[in-house]
Design a protein around this motif. Sequence first.
Motif: not given
Length: 413
Positions: A207-235
Motif C-alpha cells: 500500500x505504501x509503495x502504491x501510494x508513492x507510485x503511479x497506479x492504474x486500477x483495473x475494474x472487473x465486470x461492469x456497473x450493471x453487474x455491481x452487487x449494490x447498484x447493478x440489476x440485482x439479483x442478476x449481478x
Amino acid sequence: MKKIAIIGTQWGDEGKGKIVNYFSSDFDWVVRYSGGANAGHTIYFDGTQYVNHLLPSLHPQSDTKGFLGAGMVIDLGQLIGEIRVMTGRTEGFAERIYIDPEAFMVLPWHKQEDAFQEEQASHPIGTTRRGIGPAYTDKVSRKGIKIYWLFEEDVLLELLKRIYTEKRSRYGEAVLNEPEEVARSLISQRQELVDLGVHFASSLDVSKRLREESVLFEGAQGVLLDLDFGTYPYVTSSSCLAHGIAVTGFSPSELDEVFGVVKAYTTRVGTGPFPTEERSDITSRIREKGREYGATTGRPRRVGWLDLPALRYACERSSVDSLIMTKADVLAGIGDIKVCRAYRTGDGITEMPASSHDFFGAEPLYETLPGWKDIEDSSFARFVEYVEMAVKRQITYISFGPETDKVYHRNEI
Ligand code: GDP
Ligand code: IMO
Ligand code: MG
C-alpha cells in the motif's frame, strides 16, 4: 503520483482488458481490486490472444508490476496457469506479480456450490460457475480463508475442516474433496507460486509503495453487474465501481481520473434484464463480427443496442469522468444504428433510471442514426457527439479494432 481507474459501464466485456493493456506501460502498477476468475479480459501480445481471468492486464513486455488486491477472490490453480502462460513468453513476468495476503481464496467447494445452486435455482443467474458468489458469501459470513493462512499449515487444515463439515451438512454428496486433500493441493500451489517468483506482499508495505507510485486500477465486470447498484439479483458478488478501490486502502477521491469503457452497442452474458436486447439477423451479425462469445465460459453473449439511460446511470453511479468507446468498428457497414435514448417505465418516461429496480420492465425508446463505413466517416463523428451530449461526458479515446495499438485519441480522428 498519478492514480486512475478504468471500469466497465455496461454488463461487462466492454474491452477493459485491452484498454488497460494499452495504458498500462505508463504506470508502475496495474491493480485488480475486485472479482475473481469470473472476469475474462482479452489482450493481444506478439500476435497471440490471451485472456486474463485473475492477472492484471499489464503489458507483458514492460516494467509494470501487477497487484492482486484484497477485494479479490483468488483461485490459485487458475492463477498458476495464467502466470505459466505469460512466463513462457516473457522471462521474469512472475516476479512482477504481487498478491495481497488479505485477499480470499476460492476453494474447490465454492465452485461445486456455485454449480449446485445454479442447477437447483428456479431463476438461475447464469453465473460463470467460478465459485465467486459462494467465496464472497463465506468472506462476509466470516468463514472465508485468506491467502495468509497458506503460511500456517495447521491453522489452514483446521479452517478447511470446518468449512468442509458445514458444506457437507448443507449440500451432502455434491461436496467433493476431503479437507486434507484440499490442504495438500493449496500448499503445493503456494510453493509453486513462490518458486515462480510471485510475491506474497505484506499488505501495508505494498500500500505504501502504491501510494508513492503511479497506479492504474483495473475494474472487473461492469456497473450493471455491481452487487449494490447493478440489476440485482442478476449481478456478481463484488463491487464493479471505481469506488471499489476502497478495499485496497485507497479512497476514490485519490483518483485523478475515472475512465468508463463503453462498447458502441451492448452485450450481456447470463440472465437478467437487458432493455435493448434484440434477437434479429442484425444482432446475430454483430455477435459474429464482434466475436461476442464469453471470454470465460464461451457462452454466446446476448446482443442489443447502445443504451443511453443505462450509460447515464453507470456514469453517475461510478463518478465516471470520461469515456473510452470500443468496438464501433464492429458496427461499420451494417447500416443504420439504433440508440436507446430513454425508457418508458410504469411511471412514465425516464432518461436515467433512479434505481436499479427501473431496469426491470423498462421499454426502450430508440433514435435511429445513420451508420458508418470507417472511423473517419462523418456519421461516426455524429454518433460519438450524440452519445457525449446524451451522457454529458467526453469520449476521450476510441478503440477501433481488437489489437492493443488500435486506440485513437479523439483529437487524432
Ligand atoms: P473485458 O472483459 O471488458 O476486458 O472484455 P473481453 O475481453 O471479455 O471482451 C472484449 C472483446 O472485444 C475481446 O475479444 C477484445 O479482444 C475485443 N475488443 C476490444 N476492443 C475492441 C475493438 O475496439 N474492436 C473490436 N473489434 N474488438 C475489440
Ligand atoms: P469481465 O470482467 C460479463 C456475469 C455472469 C452472470 C453474473 C454472475 O470480463 O467484464 P458470477 O460468476 O460473477 O457469480 O456471475 O455476472 N459476469 C460477467 N459477465 N463479464 C464479466 O467479467 C463477468 N463476470 C461475471 O455471466 O450473469
Ligand atoms: Mg470479459
